[in-house]
Design an enzyme around this catalytic site. Structure first.
Site, PDB file in Angstrom:
ATOM      1  N   TYR A   1       0.616  -1.167   0.019  1.00 24.54           N
ATOM      2  CA  TYR A   1       0.230   0.292   0.076  1.00 24.54           C
ATOM      3  C   TYR A   1       0.774   1.053   0.117  1.00 24.54           C
ATOM      4  CZ  TYR A   1      -4.349  -2.353   0.909  1.00 24.54           C
ATOM      5  OH  TYR A   1      -5.934  -3.189   1.074  1.00 24.54           O
TER       6      TYR A   1
ATOM      7  N   GLU B   1     -15.113   3.789   3.947  1.00 22.77           N
ATOM      8  CA  GLU B   1     -15.094   4.180   2.511  1.00 22.77           C
ATOM      9  C   GLU B   1     -16.322   4.168   2.146  1.00 22.77           C
ATOM     10  OE1 GLU B   1     -12.625   1.094   0.635  1.00 22.77           O
ATOM     11  OE2 GLU B   1     -10.919   1.822   1.485  1.00 22.77           O
TER      12      GLU B   1
END
Length: 184
Positions: free
Chosen positions: A32, A77
């Site tokens: 990431y 999210e």
């Protein structure tokens, strides 16, 4: 080539953390890239794992200093995925827990895009498909890159991920000395 990798940076305060760009790899191999854009917003790109290729800018997040040099960041999210990250950058470590709704586990390809241009699709999918049981991914990670990008730098996460991008960043081939993307 500018050497922007500041692995020796010392973190103490919240201001030390804000504006920092990280690359890290979880113990499960997922890589990431993550940027503390300001005190309430994060940007990120995903280079490995089941949603590799996904990237997001201007994600609202809770960013807190827990104690000197240790930070907690959490957000939800539009997909319904919840994320909680504990950064210990002075030791080049973090612990992350991602809570994927069942639909993301079943249909990860829907999320592999620049999310900001597809918020409606994320929200629609969140309603259309099953949420439970959630897939919980708790992992430790090693930080392999620390960059001082400065706060509110829209150049940090401004292009979709590609194979070898994180190596280009670590090797000083992606940003110039002002932390602006080098034209390809």
């Amino acid at each position: 080539m500018a050497n922007l990798n500041h692995m020796d940076k010392h973190f103490e305060t919240l201001d030390d953390f804000l504006g920092t760009h990280f690359i890290y790899t979880y113990d499960n191999g997922w890589e990431y890239e993550w940027y503390a854009k300001n005190d309430h917003t994060v940007d990120y790109r995903i280079h490995g794992g089941m949603v590799a290729g996904r990237w997001v800018t201007d994600q609202e997040a809770h960013i807190n200093l827990l104690t000197a040099g240790i930070y907690k960041i959490a957000w939800t999210e539009p997909t319904g995925t919840d994320v909680a990250l504990d950064f210990v950058p002075n030791e080049h470590k973090l612990n992350g827990t991602i809570f994927f709704p069942k639909w993301v586990q079943d249909h990860p390809e829907i999320t592999v895009t620049y999310q900001n241009e597809h918020i409606d699709l994320m929200e629609e999918s969140r309603e259309k498909y099953e949420t439970y049981p959630k897939m919980v991914v708790p992992e430790f990670a090693n930080i392999t890159y620390i960059g001082d990008a400065g706060q509110n730098n829209d150049q940090v996460i401004a292009a979709e991920p590609y194979e070898g991008m994180t190596d280009d960043i670590r090797n000083g081939k992606f940003y110039d000395e002002n932390y602006r993307m080098i034209k390809r």
